[in-house]
Design a protein around this motif. Structure first.
Motif, PDB file in Angstrom:
ATOM      1  N   LEU A  68     -14.544  -9.024 -10.409  1.00 52.26           N
ATOM      2  CA  LEU A  68     -14.264  -7.579 -10.394  1.00 52.26           C
ATOM      3  C   LEU A  68     -15.497  -6.729 -10.143  1.00 52.26           C
ATOM      4  N   PHE A 115     -16.004  -4.596  -6.792  1.00 54.52           N
ATOM      5  CA  PHE A 115     -15.945  -3.142  -6.980  1.00 54.52           C
ATOM      6  C   PHE A 115     -17.150  -2.469  -6.321  1.00 54.52           C
ATOM      7  N   VAL A 128      -5.747   0.943  -5.408  1.00 52.22           N
ATOM      8  CA  VAL A 128      -5.744  -0.269  -6.226  1.00 52.22           C
ATOM      9  C   VAL A 128      -5.278  -1.466  -5.395  1.00 52.22           C
ATOM     10  N   ILE A 158      -3.038   6.960  -5.820  1.00 50.54           N
ATOM     11  CA  ILE A 158      -4.000   6.126  -6.548  1.00 50.54           C
ATOM     12  C   ILE A 158      -3.634   4.653  -6.422  1.00 50.54           C
ATOM     13  N   GLY A 159      -2.335   4.380  -6.455  1.00 52.83           N
ATOM     14  CA  GLY A 159      -1.881   3.000  -6.361  1.00 52.83           C
ATOM     15  C   GLY A 159      -2.298   2.329  -5.068  1.00 52.83           C
ATOM     16  N   SER A 160      -2.354   3.097  -3.973  1.00 47.29           N
ATOM     17  CA  SER A 160      -2.738   2.516  -2.688  1.00 47.29           C
ATOM     18  C   SER A 160      -4.185   2.046  -2.709  1.00 47.29           C
ATOM     19  N   LYS A 169      -9.876 -10.520  -8.880  1.00 47.50           N
ATOM     20  CA  LYS A 169      -9.733 -10.514 -10.348  1.00 47.50           C
ATOM     21  C   LYS A 169     -10.871 -11.273 -11.023  1.00 47.50           C
ATOM     22  N   THR A 203       0.830  -1.202   0.000  1.00 51.35           N
ATOM     23  CA  THR A 203       0.000   0.000   0.000  1.00 51.35           C
ATOM     24  C   THR A 203       0.866   1.254   0.000  1.00 51.35           C
ATOM     25  N   PHE A 242      -7.930  -2.501  -2.952  1.00 49.17           N
ATOM     26  CA  PHE A 242      -9.018  -3.167  -3.658  1.00 49.17           C
ATOM     27  C   PHE A 242      -8.701  -4.645  -3.903  1.00 49.17           C
ATOM     28  N   PHE A 243      -7.531  -4.919  -4.446  1.00 51.17           N
ATOM     29  CA  PHE A 243      -7.189  -6.295  -4.800  1.00 51.17           C
ATOM     30  C   PHE A 243      -6.831  -7.155  -3.588  1.00 51.17           C
ATOM     31  N   GLY A 303       2.178   1.757  -3.349  1.00 53.66           N
ATOM     32  CA  GLY A 303       1.106   2.328  -4.154  1.00 53.66           C
ATOM     33  C   GLY A 303       0.926   3.809  -3.893  1.00 53.66           C
TER      34      GLY A 303
END
Length: 243
Positions: free
Chosen positions: A193, A197, A159, A155-157, A190, A146, A162-163, A149
């Motif tokens: 999704l 989401f 994502v 923004i990466g954190s 994955k 995280t 989320f995953f 990210g």
């Protein structure tokens, strides 16, 4: 007239939907209200103390990277840390925050899994030190990803979060190793999704509302989100959910 299907009034037996997930979570939160609230208070006090200490440390590091100048006997900041240093300090802050948050999330997830399996829940279960080592390692690994990210302008954190939504559920429910739990969560998200989401967005809204209502709001919002996530985890892994 044929009888209504069993899941018409029981989200535990119904197909997954975000409405069923939070309906189930709200009912179970009320059922185990005292045990959850006592544990949440203890966990959040511990988390708040650690976060405050780290906030002070980050403040000291920020000042260390800032330029100061004494003007008329008053010390003022003449230059703030650069963009990259600010991102690094933010990533370090995220590292500690998400490690502490991960530990708290895992503690509530343990109770949430018990709820979905029809097992009794009390404060001692939530605060149990069972699998403490793997939990801390997993929380740290999640926080590292995280924090990395976060370096991508934050923004990466999102994502990563989320995953890795189901990481602690795989760790606790299927006794996976930390890296294996992370991979299992990634693959489950994955493969689902759209549903995840929707859950992620609604959970963010519930959490945001909890923050707006200050401390009392978040100690209600957090367990709701975790129980709804446990419900979703069980449904997406084709496991039964206890009524």
């Amino acid at each position: 007239m044929p009888p209504a299907p069993a899941y018409a009034t029981d989200p535990a037996t119904a197909p997954w939907s975000v409405g069923n997930a939070f309906t189930y979570a709200w009912a179970k939160f009320q059922q185990y209200l005292s045990a959850i609230l006592i544990a949440m208070l203890i966990l959040f006090v511990i988390g708040a103390i650690i976060s405050f200490i780290w906030f002070v440390v980050i403040g000291m590091l920020t000042r260390a990277f800032s330029s100061t100048e004494t003007i008329s006997g008053i010390t003022v900041t003449t230059a703030s840390p650069g963009f990259f240093i600010t991102l690094v300090l933010g990533a370090l802050g995220a590292l500690v925050y998400y490690t502490v948050y991960g530990f708290i999330q895992a503690a509530i997830a343990r109770a949430a899994l018990a709820i979905t399996e029809g097992r009794p829940v009390d404060t001692a279960l939530i605060l149990s030190t069972d699998k403490l080592g793997p939990i801390i390692v997993t929380a740290f690994l999640v926080s590292v990803f995280t924090a990395i990210g976060y370096l991508f302008c934050g923004i990466g954190s999102l994502v990563v979060s989320f995953f890795l939504t189901f990481t602690f559920y795989f760790l606790l429910d299927q006794n996976l190793a930390p890296f294996d739990a992370i991979k299992a969560s990634f693959n489950l998200v994955k493969d689902n999704l759209a549903d995840v989401f929707i859950l992620f967005i609604v959970s963010a809204v519930v959490t945001f509302i909890g923050f707006l209502l200050c401390f009392v709001g978040i100690i209600v919002a957090a367990p709701l989100v975790v129980i709804a996530t446990a419900f979703t985890y069980k449904k997406l892994t084709n496991q039964a959910v206890a009524a």
